[in-house]
Enzyme design. Structure first.
Site, PDB file in Angstrom:
ATOM      1  N   GLU A  45       9.487  22.001 -29.569  1.00 29.52           N
ATOM      2  CA  GLU A  45      10.430  21.875 -28.452  1.00 29.52           C
ATOM      3  C   GLU A  45      11.576  22.876 -28.582  1.00 29.52           C
ATOM      4  O   GLU A  45      12.027  23.448 -27.592  1.00 29.52           O
ATOM      5  CB  GLU A  45      10.973  20.443 -28.346  1.00 29.52           C
ATOM      6  CG  GLU A  45       9.908  19.370 -28.115  1.00 29.52           C
ATOM      7  CD  GLU A  45       8.996  19.636 -26.927  1.00 29.52           C
ATOM      8  OE1 GLU A  45       9.454  20.256 -25.945  1.00 29.52           O
ATOM      9  OE2 GLU A  45       7.813  19.240 -26.991  1.00 29.52           O
ATOM     10  N   THR A  96       4.312   8.382   4.817  1.00 30.19           N
ATOM     11  CA  THR A  96       3.963   7.016   5.206  1.00 30.19           C
ATOM     12  C   THR A  96       5.170   6.335   5.842  1.00 30.19           C
ATOM     13  O   THR A  96       5.055   5.666   6.869  1.00 30.19           O
ATOM     14  CB  THR A  96       3.520   6.210   3.966  1.00 30.19           C
ATOM     15  OG1 THR A  96       2.585   7.004   3.237  1.00 30.19           O
ATOM     16  CG2 THR A  96       2.896   4.908   4.355  1.00 30.19           C
ATOM     17  N   ASP A 153       0.604  22.934 -22.399  1.00 34.55           N
ATOM     18  CA  ASP A 153       1.324  24.198 -22.187  1.00 34.55           C
ATOM     19  C   ASP A 153       0.335  25.318 -21.914  1.00 34.55           C
ATOM     20  O   ASP A 153       0.510  26.120 -21.003  1.00 34.55           O
ATOM     21  CB  ASP A 153       2.114  24.590 -23.448  1.00 34.55           C
ATOM     22  CG  ASP A 153       3.200  23.584 -23.763  1.00 34.55           C
ATOM     23  OD1 ASP A 153       3.569  22.821 -22.859  1.00 34.55           O
ATOM     24  OD2 ASP A 153       3.676  23.580 -24.919  1.00 34.55           O
ATOM     25  N   PRO A 155       3.563  14.944  -2.233  1.00 36.51           N
ATOM     26  CA  PRO A 155       3.530  13.482  -2.370  1.00 36.51           C
ATOM     27  C   PRO A 155       4.957  12.915  -2.443  1.00 36.51           C
ATOM     28  O   PRO A 155       5.842  13.540  -3.015  1.00 36.51           O
ATOM     29  CB  PRO A 155       2.825  13.264  -3.717  1.00 36.51           C
ATOM     30  CG  PRO A 155       2.189  14.544  -4.073  1.00 36.51           C
ATOM     31  CD  PRO A 155       2.894  15.628  -3.344  1.00 36.51           C
ATOM     32  N   GLY A 156       5.135  11.777  -1.838  1.00 34.94           N
ATOM     33  CA  GLY A 156       6.418  11.097  -1.950  1.00 34.94           C
ATOM     34  C   GLY A 156       7.524  11.635  -1.067  1.00 34.94           C
ATOM     35  O   GLY A 156       8.689  11.292  -1.243  1.00 34.94           O
TER      36      GLY A 156
HETATM   37  P1  ADP Z   1       4.273   9.851   1.061  1.00 35.52           P
HETATM   38  O1  ADP Z   1       3.543   9.034   2.041  1.00 35.52           O
HETATM   39  O2  ADP Z   1       4.794  11.137   1.612  1.00 35.52           O
HETATM   40  O3  ADP Z   1       3.566  10.072  -0.239  1.00 35.52           O
HETATM   41  P2  ADP Z   1       5.995   7.577   1.037  1.00 35.52           P
HETATM   42  O4  ADP Z   1       6.344   7.491   2.455  1.00 35.52           O
HETATM   43  O5  ADP Z   1       4.923   6.680   0.550  1.00 35.52           O
HETATM   44  O6  ADP Z   1       5.595   9.056   0.654  1.00 35.52           O
HETATM   45  O7  ADP Z   1       7.312   7.399   0.166  1.00 35.52           O
HETATM   46  C1  ADP Z   1       7.412   6.418  -0.824  1.00 35.52           C
HETATM   47  C2  ADP Z   1       8.797   5.826  -0.839  1.00 35.52           C
HETATM   48  O8  ADP Z   1       9.762   6.806  -1.192  1.00 35.52           O
HETATM   49  C3  ADP Z   1       9.243   5.294   0.494  1.00 35.52           C
HETATM   50  O9  ADP Z   1       8.808   3.989   0.673  1.00 35.52           O
HETATM   51  C4  ADP Z   1      10.749   5.399   0.386  1.00 35.52           C
HETATM   52  O10 ADP Z   1      11.293   4.305  -0.316  1.00 35.52           O
HETATM   53  C5  ADP Z   1      10.963   6.629  -0.436  1.00 35.52           C
HETATM   54  N1  ADP Z   1      11.165   7.804   0.400  1.00 35.52           N
HETATM   55  C6  ADP Z   1      10.364   8.891   0.462  1.00 35.52           C
HETATM   56  N2  ADP Z   1      10.851   9.793   1.325  1.00 35.52           N
HETATM   57  C7  ADP Z   1      11.981   9.283   1.838  1.00 35.52           C
HETATM   58  C8  ADP Z   1      12.927   9.743   2.795  1.00 35.52           C
HETATM   59  N3  ADP Z   1      12.794  10.930   3.399  1.00 35.52           N
HETATM   60  N4  ADP Z   1      13.962   8.946   3.088  1.00 35.52           N
HETATM   61  C9  ADP Z   1      14.105   7.746   2.485  1.00 35.52           C
HETATM   62  N5  ADP Z   1      13.247   7.259   1.583  1.00 35.52           N
HETATM   63  C10 ADP Z   1      12.188   8.006   1.243  1.00 35.52           C
HETATM   64 ZN    ZN Z   2       5.127  22.181 -25.247  1.00 37.76          ZN
END
Ligand code: ADP
Ligand code: ZN
Length: 598
Positions: free
Chosen positions: A419, A203, A494, A198-199
């Site tokens: 911790e 997209t 944990d 993810p992220g």
């Molecule tokens: P995914 O669809 O893989 O979950 P997104 O495309 O929704 O991730 O990413 C969310 C945001 O994170 C994007 O709008 C951008 O701002 C940032 N981001 C993620 N990957 C990159 C990348 N490779 N380069 C620049 N920005 C990124």
């Molecule tokens: Zn812990």
């Protein structure tokens, strides 16, 4: 109109209807005495009345002691001639009947109420509680659930994933100039599957393809397809493709394709038929693509392993592009892309930040810069510096601080030892990731946190590393046990992770001698994994091996804790005093006690 206002208007309508209903059913004032018609006639005969009021089918009169009497008169009544004969004053009042419109409306009230209840019921049970907006979108054109845009994003905005960009570059060419490709008889993939954590920018990459090619971008999330009403998902797919073909060349983007495209052998349960219908419709649409449709479907998932193989067949999502987590150079590039939007001070060195954020996704990096910008504004400053970036990094990694949470002294002490246990064990085991920071300030759900950060990017994990992770995770609970001779619920997470890692070491990664390099995948109905069948005998060996791993890790931890009890006390005390300590401070404490890595 926002969701809130829609909701508000529904409640207003309910309130209004309720009021009208109340008014309608309103009982007459209690001080009216009803008497029978024959008694009334008798009273008239006997000459007790001098004035009456006729209103509709009621006749009322007031007695000398100011009491109101009333009787209901049968329609073909002989009351009137009798009254006239007896010389009684008759006052006729117009009956205040509800307007015909109001009457019809009121007779519909129960149905309207029923409908509203049905509505709310559908909403709460429809999508496992998740999809508030959807029920409200009822009656709204379905096409509106599909977002359309002409993205301005280009490949320049997507950093650190050069290989993925190269792989999709051809699609941009095709969308820009489809005829060139079809004339040459080239077969362009109908579907591209982007997969990765993810992220990582899936997209973003899909939008950038549309942006580069200058074509419209239709997007919808797979989870939007899966509705409770059977048939909606499928018709939504049909709409989506119809819209797409109208605007071709274009890109249709389906996020979270796994929500519809899960392995079909997955166990039963509600919504399954619906999902299957939706998936089938998707396959039908993709199979029906003509060479000159010029529509490219891009789907994204982070669970490519659970997708139905039918989706990946030629002519469907046969091109699969991995969008990986960025490496250190990639992270630096991503940081710089997002730094274009902010004002960074002279001390900011993006390469240092990139090195300090292994395992961060593009979204986390973007989020971090955004947090830093917010923190800067809040502090009334204009440029972002390294210290603020560090604070923002902690926030992204560990969640926001919850300083307002009230914690007793005792809880605080237990958390500090918990911790400190994690931190000490991690410090002592050279195979584990170094401790980055330890805190007993509550963040998110946790009362405290020990954060480890790898020295470098990690691409695989060996047995020693995983064993050290088990030990580190157990360190918290076992420290509580050693010091307070008691345990709390604070270690729940944990323990969950310990069981998970140990089980996967045995069943997935072939790290147990007795089992050997064989995988035993238990069924995972939630994710649609069918699982393997193995004998009870094997199941017992697996359990024994998992237990062995955990108990040998526990033994290691207990030894560390008892040997270095003084260091544990010292870390916990420092934590109670300072609340947060970093890697250097831990190093210092451990060195003061003359301890060395095991
Ligand atoms: P995914 O669809 O893989 O979950 P997104 O495309 O929704 O991730 O990413 C969310 C945001 O994170 C994007 O709008 C951008 O701002 C940032 N981001 C993620 N990957 C990159 C990348 N490779 N380069 C620049 N920005 C990124
Ligand atoms: Zn812990």
């Amino acid at each position: 109109m926002s969701y809130f206002y829609k909701n508000l208007s529904i409640w207003l309508i309910i309130g209004l209807v309720g009021l009208l209903l109340l008014n309608y059913l309103k009982q007459p004032p209690a001080d009216i005495t009803y008497i029978r018609y024959n008694e009334f006639l008798q009273k008239v005969e006997e000459g007790h009345l001098s004035t009456v009021t006729i209103k509709g089918s009621h006749i009322s009169w007031v007695t000398s002691d100011n009491k109101i009497y009333r009787t209901i008169v049968p329609p073909p009544s002989k009351a009137l001639p009798l009254l006239l004969k007896k010389n009684i004053n008759i006052e006729v009042q117009e009956e205040r009947r509800p307007h015909w419109f109001l009457k019809t409306f009121l007779s519909w009230v129960p149905f309207i109420l029923l409908f509203i209840f049905w509505f709310f019921f559908m909403r709460t049970s429809g999508s496992g509680g998740g999809g508030g907006n959807r029920a409200m979108a009822f009656g709204k054109s379905r096409a509106q659930l599909i977002d359309t845009e002409n993205p301005e994003v280009t490949f320049r905005d997507v950093a650190g994933v050069d290989e993925a960009k190269e792989e999709v570059a051809e699609i941009v060419d095709f969308l820009k100039n489809p005829d060139k490709f079809t004339d040459a008889g080239a077969r362009i993939p109908a579907g591209v599957l982007l997969y990765g954590d993810p992220g990582t920018g899936k997209t973003l990459l899909a939008r950038a393809i549309a942006g580069e090619a200058g074509v419209p971008f239709f997007s919808i999330s797979g989870s939007n397809f899966v509705e409770m009403y059977v048939g909606i998902g499928a018709s939504r797919v049909r709409d989506l493709f119809k819209e797409g073909k109208k605007k071709a060349p274009c890109i249709i983007f389906i996020d979270e394709i796994d929500a519809v495209g899960r392995h079909r052998s997955a166990g039963g349960g509600a919504g399954n038929d619906e999902r299957e219908q939706t998936l089938n419709q998707l396959l039908v649409e993709m199979d029906g693509f003509e060479a000159n449709d010029h529509v490219i479907v891009i789907a994204a998932t982070n669970r490519q392993d659970i997708l139905d193989p039918a989706l990946l067949r030629p002519g469907r999502f046969d091109r699969q592009v991995m969008v990986p987590l960025p490496d250190v150079a990639g992270r630096e590039k991503i940081l710089k892309v997002h730094a274009r939007k902010i004002k960074a001070g002279p001390d900011v060195d993006w390469s240092i930040i990139a090195r300090g954020t292994p395992g961060f996704s593009g979204a986390q990096l973007a989020n971090m810069i955004n947090e830093a910008a917010l923190l800067t504004t809040r502090a009334g400053r204009s440029t972002i510096d390294m210290a603020i970036l560090e604070e923002a990094k902690d926030k992204v990694m560990m969640g926001a601080e919850r300083r307002s949470l009230i914690i007793t002294e005792k809880e605080k002490e237990i958390t500090a030892y918990h911790e400190a246990g994690h931190a000490l064990v991690a410090w002592m085991l050279p195979d584990s990731d170094p401790v980055h920071k330890v805190t007993i300030i509550p963040r998110g759900k946790a009362l405290g946190l020990t954060m480890q950060l790898p020295e470098h990017d990690r691409y695989s994990q060996d047995r020693a590393y995983l064993f050290a992770s088990l030990c580190t995770l157990l360190g918290g609970r076992l420290a509580e046990e050693a010091v307070f001779n008691n345990v709390t619920t604070g270690a729940g997470n944990d323990i969950e992770r310990v069981s998970d890692i140990a089980r996967r070491m045995v069943c997935e990664w072939g790290m147990s001698d007795k089992i050997g390099p064989v995988t035993f995948r238990p069924s995972d109905p939630l994710n649609g994994q069918p699982g393997q069948i193995f004998s009870e005998q094997t199941a017992r060996i697996i359990d024994a091996e998992v237990n062995n791993l955990i108990s040998s890790a526990s033994a290691t931890v207990r030894q560390i804790l008892s040997e270095h009890r003084a260091v544990l006390d010292s870390i916990a005390r420092t934590l109670l005093e300072k609340e947060t300590i970093d890697r250097n401070e831990i190093n210092q404490i451990v060195r003061q006690h003359g301890a060395k890595n095991a």
